[in-house]
Write a protein that holds these residues in place. Structure first.
Motif, short mmCIF file in Angstrom:
data_model
loop_
_atom_site.label_atom_id
_atom_site.label_comp_id
_atom_site.label_asym_id
_atom_site.label_seq_id
_atom_site.Cartn_x
_atom_site.Cartn_y
_atom_site.Cartn_z
N PHE A 189 1.37 -1.96 0.16
CA PHE A 189 -0.22 0.07 0.12
C PHE A 189 1.13 1.12 0.09
O PHE A 189 0.45 2.20 -0.31
N GLN A 193 0.59 3.98 -2.56
CA GLN A 193 1.01 5.37 -2.87
C GLN A 193 2.13 6.43 -2.72
O GLN A 193 1.58 7.78 -3.33
N TYR A 201 -5.63 4.34 0.66
CA TYR A 201 -5.89 3.02 1.62
C TYR A 201 -6.02 2.82 3.39
O TYR A 201 -5.65 4.09 3.37
N TRP A 216 -9.01 -0.29 -0.21
CA TRP A 216 -8.01 -0.20 -1.10
C TRP A 216 -8.82 0.70 -2.54
O TRP A 216 -9.24 -0.26 -2.82
#
Length: 319
Positions: A189, A193, A201, A216
């Motif tokens: 995650f 990002q 998320y 997510w």
């Protein structure tokens, strides 16, 4: 209703039988509220084999009944045989006093009660206390035999056995993610990002600080929802991972009649509390924009959460 059931269930434990809910009824004026409920002995009703036709003649019925009796004598002994017991308790809601009252009570059984020595093995007594669960987990951590837990806590005078201990450990394993797997998800995650700040998320932890629920959605899905988010379908029927966690995708349709994703989640369970967290998080990711319509299956926990988080959204059920 709950107090009445608990009372009748406790009475059944003392007398040597267990109970079940037979029926509930609602009035026309109160469609969303139960106004009457009947609790019966678990031996209520009659045994009917699955392969028996409802249109059989009287001769066939007599022959089938004799075959059933032979099956009972020669087949596997079942502790849950319906024999037409009439014992029951019915409660009704008094609309004038707004209180539940016992409207009828029958205490005649046509079968022998469970003996006091075997009452701890009755279905209504099949419960594993918290102390037993903690001891089972402790034994598992230090590699001690799990089978010793029932004997330590009372042997035959308790309401659980070795199989219940192993089932509890199985449920614990399903609910607790391995540290490496949880860290891998978090690392993934964070990487996504970092590549695109629009990747969203969220991870919800339980009371012990362990990761429980994951959500997510990538940048493309968030943009697609801005154009095609009027109608959303939500489903949780997929359990293909080793933790048996429901996979919950938010899905829509674009202008080419193609299915598109509006976000995904892995959930620990399917309770209303979990759905409340998921819908609130998804709504935050979508900028607070509510869908016009949402289509789900007939899940009561999901229905309650949708009514609270999306009060102005039309909620429809799939076929």
């Amino acid at each position: 209703m709950e107090e009445a059931r608990n009372y009748y269930e406790e009475y059944g434990r003392q007398e040597g039988f267990w109970i079940r809910t037979r029926s509930s009824s609602k009035t026309r004026r109160r469609l969303d509220e139960v106004t009457s409920r009947q609790f019966v002995c678990a031996h209520e009703g009659k045994y009917v084999p699955k392969n028996t036709s409802q249109k059989a003649s009287e001769e066939n019925d007599e022959r089938n009944l004799s075959e059933i009796e032979n099956m009972k004598r020669t087949g596997k002994n079942c502790s849950m045989v319906k024999c037409g017991c009439k014992a029951s308790m019915r409660i009704k809601l008094d609309r004038w006093s707004n209180k539940w009252k016992v409207s009828s009570f029958q205490d005649s059984h046509n079968h022998k009660p469970v003996t006091p020595e075997r009452r701890m093995k009755m279905k209504s007594n099949r419960v594993m206390p918290k102390a037993a669960k903690i001891l089972t987990e402790t034994f598992h951590e230090v590699n001690l035999p799990i089978a010793k837990v029932p004997s330590i806590l009372g042997g035959p005078h308790i309401g659980f056995n070795n199989r219940d201990c192993y089932n509890h450990l199985r449920n614990v394993r399903h609910r607790q993610l391995d540290g490496g797997d949880a860290q891998s998800v978090l690392t993934y995650f964070r990487k996504k990002q970092a590549e695109n700040p629009q990747f969203f998320y969220a991870i919800q932890c339980d009371e012990n600080g362990r990761a429980a629920n994951f959500f997510w959605v990538d940048a493309r899905s968030r943009m697609a929802y801005h154009y095609f988010g009027d109608v959303v379908t939500f489903d949780t029927t997929y359990r293909t991972n080793k933790y048996d966690m429901p996979f919950a995708p938010f899905t829509g349709v674009n202008h080419h009649l193609q299915s598109i994703q509006f976000g995904c989640a892995l959930l620990q369970d399917e309770t209303e509390v979990t759905f409340l967290w998921l819908f609130e998080t998804w709504l935050e990711a979508m900028g607070g924009r509510h869908p016009v319509s949402i289509i789900t299956d007939q899940d009561l926990a999901m229905k309650g959460a949708i009514a609270k988080i999306f009060p102005n959204t039309r909620h429809r059920l799939c076929l």
